[in-house]
Each structure stands twice: as structure tokens, then as C-alpha cells.
Design an enzyme around this catalytic site. Structure first.
Site, PDB file in Angstrom:
ATOM      1  N   HIS A  21       0.863  -1.190   0.000  1.00  0.00           N
ATOM      2  CA  HIS A  21       0.000   0.000   0.000  1.00  0.00           C
ATOM      3  C   HIS A  21       0.899   1.239   0.000  1.00  0.00           C
ATOM      4  O   HIS A  21       2.131   1.122  -0.070  1.00  0.00           O
ATOM      5  CB  HIS A  21      -0.995  -0.029   1.164  1.00  0.00           C
ATOM      6  CG  HIS A  21      -0.379  -0.060   2.539  1.00  0.00           C
ATOM      7  ND1 HIS A  21       0.454   0.925   3.011  1.00  0.00           N
ATOM      8  CD2 HIS A  21      -0.481  -0.976   3.541  1.00  0.00           C
ATOM      9  CE1 HIS A  21       0.817   0.639   4.256  1.00  0.00           C
ATOM     10  NE2 HIS A  21       0.277  -0.530   4.586  1.00  0.00           N
ATOM     11  N   HIS A  24       4.149   1.493   2.235  1.00  0.00           N
ATOM     12  CA  HIS A  24       5.381   0.840   1.745  1.00  0.00           C
ATOM     13  C   HIS A  24       6.008   1.679   0.634  1.00  0.00           C
ATOM     14  O   HIS A  24       7.232   1.843   0.568  1.00  0.00           O
ATOM     15  CB  HIS A  24       5.071  -0.565   1.212  1.00  0.00           C
ATOM     16  CG  HIS A  24       4.341  -1.425   2.192  1.00  0.00           C
ATOM     17  ND1 HIS A  24       3.004  -1.710   2.072  1.00  0.00           N
ATOM     18  CD2 HIS A  24       4.757  -2.028   3.326  1.00  0.00           C
ATOM     19  CE1 HIS A  24       2.623  -2.461   3.090  1.00  0.00           C
ATOM     20  NE2 HIS A  24       3.669  -2.671   3.876  1.00  0.00           N
ATOM     21  N   CYS A 130       3.110 -12.005  18.782  1.00  0.00           N
ATOM     22  CA  CYS A 130       2.208 -11.427  17.776  1.00  0.00           C
ATOM     23  C   CYS A 130       2.686 -11.875  16.405  1.00  0.00           C
ATOM     24  O   CYS A 130       3.809 -11.541  16.004  1.00  0.00           O
ATOM     25  CB  CYS A 130       2.197  -9.896  17.849  1.00  0.00           C
ATOM     26  SG  CYS A 130       1.327  -9.164  16.446  1.00  0.00           S
ATOM     27  N   CYS A 133       3.385  -8.899  13.984  1.00  0.00           N
ATOM     28  CA  CYS A 133       4.708  -8.258  14.170  1.00  0.00           C
ATOM     29  C   CYS A 133       5.830  -9.279  14.039  1.00  0.00           C
ATOM     30  O   CYS A 133       6.986  -8.901  13.949  1.00  0.00           O
ATOM     31  CB  CYS A 133       4.833  -7.641  15.557  1.00  0.00           C
ATOM     32  SG  CYS A 133       3.727  -6.289  15.907  1.00  0.00           S
ATOM     33  N   CYS A 155      -2.216  -7.190  20.599  1.00  0.00           N
ATOM     34  CA  CYS A 155      -1.054  -6.381  20.218  1.00  0.00           C
ATOM     35  C   CYS A 155      -1.514  -4.932  20.025  1.00  0.00           C
ATOM     36  O   CYS A 155      -2.520  -4.692  19.358  1.00  0.00           O
ATOM     37  CB  CYS A 155      -0.473  -6.926  18.911  1.00  0.00           C
ATOM     38  SG  CYS A 155       0.680  -5.806  18.101  1.00  0.00           S
ATOM     39  N   HIS A 158      -1.438  -4.241  16.089  1.00  0.00           N
ATOM     40  CA  HIS A 158      -2.354  -4.955  15.201  1.00  0.00           C
ATOM     41  C   HIS A 158      -3.771  -5.137  15.762  1.00  0.00           C
ATOM     42  O   HIS A 158      -4.661  -5.556  15.026  1.00  0.00           O
ATOM     43  CB  HIS A 158      -1.770  -6.332  14.827  1.00  0.00           C
ATOM     44  CG  HIS A 158      -0.586  -6.235  13.919  1.00  0.00           C
ATOM     45  ND1 HIS A 158       0.705  -6.119  14.384  1.00  0.00           N
ATOM     46  CD2 HIS A 158      -0.501  -6.192  12.571  1.00  0.00           C
ATOM     47  CE1 HIS A 158       1.532  -6.033  13.354  1.00  0.00           C
ATOM     48  NE2 HIS A 158       0.827  -6.071  12.246  1.00  0.00           N
ATOM     49  N   LYS A 305      -2.262   4.034  12.090  1.00  0.00           N
ATOM     50  CA  LYS A 305      -1.355   3.618  11.027  1.00  0.00           C
ATOM     51  C   LYS A 305      -2.144   2.904   9.924  1.00  0.00           C
ATOM     52  O   LYS A 305      -2.899   1.973  10.211  1.00  0.00           O
ATOM     53  CB  LYS A 305      -0.315   2.662  11.627  1.00  0.00           C
ATOM     54  CG  LYS A 305       0.642   2.074  10.620  1.00  0.00           C
ATOM     55  CD  LYS A 305       1.715   1.264  11.326  1.00  0.00           C
ATOM     56  CE  LYS A 305       2.604   0.532  10.362  1.00  0.00           C
ATOM     57  NZ  LYS A 305       2.349  -0.907  10.263  1.00  0.00           N
ATOM     58  N   LYS A 308      -2.359  -3.057   6.059  1.00  0.00           N
ATOM     59  CA  LYS A 308      -2.980  -4.112   5.278  1.00  0.00           C
ATOM     60  C   LYS A 308      -3.956  -4.883   6.149  1.00  0.00           C
ATOM     61  O   LYS A 308      -5.073  -5.156   5.750  1.00  0.00           O
ATOM     62  CB  LYS A 308      -1.910  -5.100   4.777  1.00  0.00           C
ATOM     63  CG  LYS A 308      -0.913  -4.484   3.824  1.00  0.00           C
ATOM     64  CD  LYS A 308       0.169  -5.468   3.396  1.00  0.00           C
ATOM     65  CE  LYS A 308       1.313  -5.568   4.385  1.00  0.00           C
ATOM     66  NZ  LYS A 308       2.551  -6.113   3.824  1.00  0.00           N
TER      67      LYS A 308
END
Ligand code: ME8
Length: 526
Positions: A21, A24, A130, A133, A155, A158, A305, A308
Site C-alpha cells: 500500500h 510501503h 504477535c 509483528c 497487540c 495490530h 497507522k 494491510k
């Protein structure tokens, strides 16, 4: 061109569990602009990117898609990650995959060395992991779940439940390196940047480091531990090594000594791996630590953040299909101070495209080329005597060149762009104030008209050079239109730090029609 100082820059290697996305792409573009800048400044530059293909996350994704992890990785690399580089015009020197043989063999070599030197031992471990991660989470990053995960530990990044893992693992004696790392941060204040990232890392290490579990035995998708093939190497330990395996660590006759150490550009989410674990690994192996670790901010969606896993990712092509790759590259680096978080918005992107690229830079280039065509039949006039206003423009260009170079060296990419944009703004003002169209009405002003247009054209020459790392396509068009390719050679061969020296474009060069560098964007018809 490759005779200057060695400059080796890297992006993280990205997980192939999903397609990229714009977060990146943001990292890729930042590293690419800095690499192109150094390359064009004559530094012996090497830029690396690639993919992180081992570990449980990829294994689970592949299994869920009814395929093997290697087949899944091949598919994602070919269909998503390599095409991304085309989409946003990245000129990388190498692309490493952690499934490359050159990588796997060097990882084993590195690990064996640490084992032989007593930095690795076997032990029991039980902690919350996790998979998003790929990390055992410290207490500070564990929060209580909400909604469907009410009552569970999740997490903080996430928002997904953590898994309790209990395994017999191999451990790296990272705790041995607490003092050496603190001394490193102290002695080399720019080792971790920006300052906020440095402070966070120092605070973390001051609490003391634990040893790190570096192998897994409950699945086998990874590099085999060389002395015990019932274990695979922990995915992060494997992944971090890409930065040295890609330039030939441990192999004969490679560029390792010439390239290493590198400047690492990473998102702040993975700062600790790069600024704590990675230098500790290198110290244990007796290798130089990185030149710098720079943790940039996050692209946010709704204050969180973009990711994905939370389905908030925007595909880079959604932007480039309409605005083009140059605008993509420019926008994120200009709108967000490198090192800070920023929210993406279509409104802001459109507004900057229109004001800065189309009306600011694009329009400047079009009108100068059009005036040389109209008043001098397309032949760049020789300058006459310079007045104070002409000399002031020359001073602006020189200062912008120096300031931009200083800013790029400090990875303040947004500041470099702001400096270069002073040329766009000042040149636009200079043309408005000098009124070439009024001068053209009286042949007695021909010399003055020539000086004004020469100054404007040579200013555009400088802009093309300075902006070529950020706007490679538009500046190439401008370069050709100025006739500079014939007289001065390839744009990317122009020494960047010399761009501010005036009178480089020879009078007598022939300009040719310039189509709009940043065309008007027509709203899509519903
Ligand atoms: O962490 N804003 O890979 P990854 C800005 N494989 N940048 C973002 C972003 C966002 N919202 N989301 C992702 C990994 N990024 C490991 C790295 S390196 C030895 C191994 C960027 O696919 C940013 O650079 O999860 C971040 O650090 C990286 O993508 C994480 O990519």
C-alpha cells in the site's frame, strides 16, 4: 561517476503476505530520492530493497490460500512487489529475497560464527507472540482487547490477540550488549534519527536488554539452524541480515567492504529491531554497525497507522493512475516532514498538484519555453549585462542547491524540497516583475529581454537537475525541451552539487515545444 564516497542505502524488506500500500511506497520513494541524489552527486551509491519471505505469517497466509509459502512468495514478488517499483519509478541497484540462496547460505554462516563464539545458547521460552509483528511482545505493547477480542490480550499495533508460545529455542546473548549500545547512542548522536526516535531507543535500552529467542521449532518455513536442523532461524534475525548478505557478506570477491555500513530507512514501527537488535548482532560478529538508522513516521488513516491487516491500505496505483508517479513521489515527501506522521488526503494531494506542480513548476517551465520560442525563434539568447535582480536570482539558485544538499545529507527531505521550491517561486516572481512581454514590444529592449530569458532558462536548467531525483519523468521532458541533452549530455549525469553554478546552458541551444509537465486533471465522469 562512481568515484566518490561510498553511500549504501536500504529500505526494509517487506513481508509478502499481501500486496503493497502507499505506506510501503512512501519508504521506497524516500530511499530512492536520497539514493538518486547521492548517485547524481557522484557518490559511489548502492540502493537495496527486497522482500521478507520466511516466518509464520507468510506460512499461514500461503496455507490459507491453498499453496506453499515459496509459491505464494513467488507470486506476490512477481505480481505485486516488483511491479510496485515500476509504478513509483524506483531505480534500485539490487532486490534481495530472503529465499535467495546467496542470502540463506550467508545467514547460516553468520549464525554459526555467533554460535562458535559463544553468543548463542539453548533454553526454554514462554511468552506472548504477535504473528503480525513476528515478535514476542514486551509488556508495554500489550493491551486489553475490545469488541470481538474483549477479555483477551492483544497487540497494541495490530489489535489482534497474542498467542502464548512455549518452545525450546536458541537464544542470542543480547543482554551482553546493553552497555555497548548505550555508549554507541552517546558517541554517535546521529546513529538513530530523528531525535524522538533516538530518545525512545535510549529509554528502551536503559531498562536493560533480555536475551533474544532466535529460533523456532514448531514449523519449518525458514533458514535451517546450521547445527540443529530441527530449528529454523527466527524471521527477524534472518531478515535483518539481508543488509549484509545482499552485498556479499562472507563470500569471496564481493563488494562487502566497499559498501558496508549502510544507512537504513525504516518506518518507526520497526525501529527497535534496527537500532537495538541489529547493531547488537553486528557487534557480536565483529562487524561495523550501520552508518545510520532513520525511523520515518506513519501514514495515518483516521488517526491510526494505515495497514494491510486493518484493510485501510490504499494501493499506490490508485494515485499514480490519475496523478502519475512524479506527483506521487513529490507529494508524500513535500507534505510530510520526514520523520513525522502524516495523514493522507485526496484534497491535499489535488491542491498541491494544482498549486505547486501544475501552476508553480509546470507553468513556469511552459511559459519560459514559450517565450524563448516566441521572441527568439526558439534559440536561447546570450545574456547581456546582469542587473541586481538577475544576480539575486543566481544567488537564490546557489543557496537552494547548497541548502538542499545539506538537507538531504540530514535526511530532511521535506526541507530539501522547500529549498528547491524557493527557485520556482523566485523565478516565477522574477518573470512577472521583469515583464518580458512588455520588453518584447520595443526592439531597444532586446538585450534586456535576452538577459531575462537567459536567466530564466538557466534557472530552469538548474531546477531540472535539482528536481530530477524527485521528478525523474517531468525533469527529463524539460531537459529535452531545453535542448540541454545535446549541449550538456544526459540529465542524470549532471553533477548535482554543481547545479547552482550559473551560465551552464550554452546560449544558442534550441528549445522545443514543451507539453504541460503536470496536465490538468479532468474529474472522472460518473
Ligand atoms: O516490518 N506508513 O515488513 P512490513 C508509513 N518484513 N510506512 C509504512 C506504513 C504506514 N502506514 N505501513 C508500512 C516488516 N510502512 C519486516 C521488515 S526489515 C529487515 C524487515 C512501511 O511489510 C514502513 O517502512 O510490515 C514499515 O517499517 C514497513 O513498511 C513495514 O513493512
Amino acid at each position: 561517476m562512481a568515484s566518490g564516497n561510498s553511500f549504501y542505502i536500504t529500505t526494509p524488506i517487506f513481508y509478502v503476505n499481501d500486496a503493497p500500500h502507499i505506506g510501503h511506497a512512501y519508504t521506497e520513494v524516500a530511499a530512492d530520492v536520497v539514493a538518486r541524489w547521492h548517485r547524481q552527486a557522484g557518490d559511489d551509491t548502492w540502493s537495496l530493497t527486497g522482500t521478507d519471505e520466511h516466518g509464520e505469517k507468510i506460512l499461514r497466509t500461503a496455507t490459507a490460500n491453498g499453496t506453499t509459502p515459496k509459491q505464494w512468495a513467488d507470486k506476490l514478488v512477481t505480481e505485486a512487489w516488483k511491479p510496485l517499483l515500476e509504478t513509483i519509478d524506483i531505480k534500485n541497484d539490487d532486490f534481495i529475497r530472503t529465499t535467495d540462496e546467496r542470502h540463506e547460505s550467508s545467514v547460516q554462516l553468520f549464525l554459526q560464527r555467533l554460535y562458535d563464539d559463544g553468543y548463542i545458547y539453548s533454553g526454554e521460552y514462554e511468552a506472548l507472540y504477535c504473528v503480525g509483528c513476528e515478535e514476542f511482545k514486551p509488556q508495554s505493547e500489550i493491551v486489553n482487547g475490545t469488541g470481538p477480542f474483549e477479555g483477551q490480550k492483544v497487540c497494541a499495533i495490530h489489535s489482534k490477540p497474542l498467542e502464548l508460545l512455549k518452545e525450546k529455542n536458541y537464544f542470542f546473548r543480547m543482554s551482553d550488549f546493553t552497555e555497548r549500545l548505550l555508549a554507541l547512542y552517546e558517541e554517535r548522536p546521529d546513529f538513530v534519527q530523528p531525535e524522538s526516535a533516538r530518545n525512545e531507543v535510549i529509554q528502551f535500552v536503559r531498562q536493560g536488554l533480555s536475551d533474544l529467542s532466535i529460533s523456532r521449532s514448531s514449523f519449518d518455513w525458514g533458514v535451517k539452524v546450521p547445527w540443529d536442523d530441527s530449528h529454523v532461524v527466527y524471521v527477524w534475525f534472518d531478515a535483518l541480515l539481508n543488509y549484509i548478505t545482499a552485498v556479499g557478506y562472507g563470500q569471496e570477491g564481493t563488494d562487502f567492504d566497499r559498501r558496508w555500513p549502510a544507512t537504513h530507512i525504516v518506518g518507526k514501527d520497526i525501529l527497535r529491531f534496527h537500532a537495538v537488535i541489529w547493531p547488537a548482532m553486528l557487534m557480536a560478529a565483529g562487524l561495523d554497525v550501520p552508518k545510520q538508522v532513520f525511523g520515518h513516521g506513519w501514514l495515518l488513516v483516521g488517526g491510526e497507522k494505515m495497514s494491510k491487516s486493518k484493510l485501510t491500505g490504499i494501493a499506490p496505483t490508485e494515485i499514480t493512475d490519475t496523478f502519475g508517479s512524479d506527483a506521487f513521489r513529490y507529494y508524500f515527501l513535500r507534505a510530510i516532514a520526514f520523520g513525522q506522521d502524516g495523514s493522507f488526503s485526496w484534497e491535499d494531494l489535488s491542491a498541491r498538484y494544482q498549486a505547486e506542480l501544475a501552476n508553480g513548476f509546470g507553468n513556469l517551465a511552459s511559459r519560459v519555453v514559450a517565450m524563448v520560442t516566441k521572441y527568439f525563434d526558439g534559440v536561447v539568447p546570450a545574456p547581456g549585462e546582469y542587473t541586481d535582480v538577475d544576480l539575486a536570482i543566481q544567488a537564490v539558485v546557489r543557496k537552494a542547491t547548497d541548502d538542499a544538499d545539506t538537507a538531504i545529507n540530514a535526511l530532511a527531505i521535506h526541507d530539501a524540497l522547500a529549498s528547491i521550491w524557493t527557485i520556482v517561486d523566485e523565478l516565477n516572481g522574477y518573470i512577472t516583475d521583469s515583464e518580458p512581454w512588455a520588453l518584447a514590444k520595443d526592439p531597444a529592449n532586446a538585450a534586456r529581454l535576452g538577459t531575462v530569458l537567459y536567466t530564466a532558462v538557466d534557472g530552469l536548467r538548474a531546477l531540472a537537475v535539482l528536481l530530477s531525483p524527485v521528478l525523474p519523468k517531468a525533469t527529463q521532458k524539460l531537459w529535452e525541451s531545453l535542448g540541454a541533452a545535446e549541449s550538456l549530455g544526459a540529465l542524470t549525469d549532471q553533477p548535482l552539487r554543481d547545479a547552482g553554478r550559473f551560465e551552464q546552458l550554452p546560449a544558442g541551444s534550441t528549445v522545443s515545444a514543451l507539453q504541460a509537465l503536470f496536465p490538468r486533471i479532468e474529474p472522472a465522469v460518473a
